[in-house]
Design an enzyme around this catalytic site. Structure first.
Site, PDB file in Angstrom:
ATOM      1  N   HIS A 192      34.846 -11.083 -34.776  1.00 31.40           N
ATOM      2  CA  HIS A 192      36.058 -10.317 -35.393  1.00 31.40           C
ATOM      3  C   HIS A 192      35.631  -9.340 -36.236  1.00 31.40           C
ATOM      4  CE1 HIS A 192      38.736 -14.017 -34.489  1.00 31.40           C
ATOM      5  NE2 HIS A 192      38.312 -13.470 -33.348  1.00 31.40           N
ATOM      6  N   CYS A 238      34.761   5.267 -39.012  1.00 32.33           N
ATOM      7  CA  CYS A 238      35.881   6.586 -38.850  1.00 32.33           C
ATOM      8  C   CYS A 238      36.679   6.497 -37.879  1.00 32.33           C
ATOM      9  CB  CYS A 238      34.826   7.831 -39.036  1.00 32.33           C
ATOM     10  SG  CYS A 238      36.034   9.202 -39.116  1.00 32.33           S
ATOM     11  N   ASN A 287      35.042 -15.533 -38.764  1.00 30.69           N
ATOM     12  CA  ASN A 287      35.313 -14.982 -40.131  1.00 30.69           C
ATOM     13  C   ASN A 287      34.743 -13.575 -40.275  1.00 30.69           C
ATOM     14  OD1 ASN A 287      36.544 -17.738 -40.517  1.00 30.69           O
ATOM     15  ND2 ASN A 287      34.455 -18.333 -41.355  1.00 30.69           N
ATOM     16  N   ASP A 303      34.096 -12.452 -43.356  1.00 31.57           N
ATOM     17  CA  ASP A 303      33.542 -12.444 -44.688  1.00 31.57           C
ATOM     18  C   ASP A 303      31.775 -12.248 -45.115  1.00 31.57           C
ATOM     19  OD1 ASP A 303      32.557 -15.133 -44.594  1.00 31.57           O
ATOM     20  OD2 ASP A 303      34.722 -15.619 -44.830  1.00 31.57           O
ATOM     21  N   THR A 326      37.529 -24.596 -37.397  1.00 34.39           N
ATOM     22  CA  THR A 326      38.319 -23.658 -36.540  1.00 34.39           C
ATOM     23  C   THR A 326      39.531 -24.438 -35.870  1.00 34.39           C
ATOM     24  OG1 THR A 326      38.621 -21.930 -34.698  1.00 34.39           O
ATOM     25  CG2 THR A 326      36.592 -23.479 -34.532  1.00 34.39           C
ATOM     26  N   SER A 327      40.822 -24.026 -35.650  1.00 37.19           N
ATOM     27  CA  SER A 327      41.752 -24.789 -35.145  1.00 37.19           C
ATOM     28  C   SER A 327      41.924 -24.512 -33.670  1.00 37.19           C
ATOM     29  CB  SER A 327      43.228 -24.090 -35.647  1.00 37.19           C
ATOM     30  OG  SER A 327      43.264 -22.857 -35.519  1.00 37.19           O
ATOM     31  N   GLU A 339      20.546 -38.110 -44.970  1.00 36.33           N
ATOM     32  CA  GLU A 339      19.254 -37.772 -44.540  1.00 36.33           C
ATOM     33  C   GLU A 339      18.287 -38.768 -44.754  1.00 36.33           C
ATOM     34  OE1 GLU A 339      18.415 -35.411 -43.007  1.00 36.33           O
ATOM     35  OE2 GLU A 339      18.536 -33.499 -43.612  1.00 36.33           O
ATOM     36  N   CYS A 355      35.731   9.262 -44.625  1.00 36.96           N
ATOM     37  CA  CYS A 355      34.372   9.237 -44.106  1.00 36.96           C
ATOM     38  C   CYS A 355      33.548  10.376 -44.774  1.00 36.96           C
ATOM     39  CB  CYS A 355      34.553   9.652 -42.835  1.00 36.96           C
ATOM     40  SG  CYS A 355      33.077   9.790 -41.660  1.00 36.96           S
TER      41      CYS A 355
END
EC number: 2.3.1.286
Length: 242
Positions: free
Chosen positions: A117, A125, A100, A102, A187-188, A241, A146
Site C-alpha cells: 500500500h 508529484c 502497512n 509506516d 491482519t483481519s 527458544e 514538488c
C-alpha cells in the site's frame, strides 16, 4: 507444542513469506484508522484517503497525513517487527509483504519488504514524474510542493478506489505461490487483494500460520493459529527458544 512445530518449520523452509497488517503496528502505538480509532476531526479515513478527496481539498488530506506522520514518527518497531527482521538474518529466503505504510519493518532491519500500500514517507508529484522521500515532521508547507516542477505532491500510498501497483502485486502473488511457509500477523484479511495471498499459498501446499487476537476467514484453515497479539506472539516465541 505449536511453537515447537513453527520452530522446526522455519529452518526447513526454502521460502518463508510473512504477511503483516495494521495489528502489528497498533502495538507500536499507531492507530488502525478503523472505527472510533480512525476518526480525525469527525472525518472517516474512507472520506480522506481517496483520490476524489485529494482533488477537492488537497490541504485537508495533507493535514490528516501530517497528523498521521507525527504519530508514526514517534513509533518504534516492536518485538514482533524485530523478530521478523531476525527471521531474515537466521533463516534462508525470508520475505515480508506488508499492508502497512509506516516503514517500521525497515526500521526494525528487514530488507526484503514489499509495501503493498506504499509508504507514508514517500511522495509523488501530481503533474511530473518526480518521486521522493519527505520526512519533514511537521510539514512546513501544506500541501507540500514538488521540488522539480512546483506542483502539489501527494503521499505515495494506495488510496481507496485505486489499484495496487501491478509490479508489487505480481511479486507478492508469485512469492505466495512459491512459499513453503506462510505466516500471517495482525491482519483481519478483509482488504483484497492482500487477503487472498494466504489462500493462494494454502492452495499451493504451503504450511500456513496465523497470528491474530480475533478469528479471521483463515483461522480454521491455517495449520497453526496463535490467537494472540503480535507482541505476545513474539515474546512467547522467544520464551520458548531452546
Amino acid at each position: 507444542m505449536d511453537f515447537k512445530i513453527l520452530k522446526e518449520k522455519l529452518p526447513q523452509s526454502n521460502l518463508t513469506v510473512v504477511l503483516t497488517g495494521a495489528g502489528i503496528s497498533k502495538e507500536s502505538g499507531i492507530p488502525t484508522f478503523r472505527g472510533e480509532d480512525g476518526l480525525w476531526k469527525k472525518y472517516n479515513p474512507e472520506e480522506l484517503a481517496t483520490p476524489w478527496a485529494f482533488q477537492r481539498n488537497p490541504a485537508l488530506v495533507w493535514e490528516w497525513y501530517d497528523y498521521r506522520r507525527r504519530i508514526i514518527s514517534k513509533a518504534k518497531p516492536n518485538k514482533c517487527h524485530l523478530l521478523i527482521a531476525e527471521f531474515e538474518e537466521r533463516f534462508k529466503n525470508v520475505r515480508v509483504i506488508t499492508q502497512n505504510v509506516d516503514g517500521l519493518h525497515e526500521a526494525a532491519g528487514s530488507t526484503n519488504v514489499i509495501e503493498l500500500h506504499g509508504n507514508i514517507w514517500k511522495v509523488k508529484c501530481t503533474k511530473c514524474d518526480f518521486r521522493g522521500i519527505n520526512r519533514e515532521v511537521p510539514l512546513s508547507k501544506i500541501p507540500p510542493e514538488c521540488p522539480k516542477c512546483g506542483s502539489i505532491v501527494r503521499p505515495d500510498v494506495v488510496w481507496f478506489g485505486e489499484p495496487l501497483p501491478s509490479d508489487k502485486l505480481t511479486e507478492a502473488m508469485e512469492l505466495s505461490q512459491r512459499a513453503d511457509l506462510f505466516i500471517v500477523i495482525g491482519t483481519s484479511l478483509m482488504v483484497q487483494p492482500a487477503a487472498s495471498l494466504p489462500f493462494l499459498a494454502l492452495e499451493r501446499g504451503a504450511f500456513v500460520v496465523e497470528v491474530s487476537p480475533e478469528e479471521t476467514p483463515l483461522s480454521r484453515k491455517a495449520h497453526l493459529f496463535f490467537q494472540m497479539g503480535a507482541v505476545e506472539f513474539a515474546m512467547k516465541f522467544e520464551e520458548k527458544e531452546g
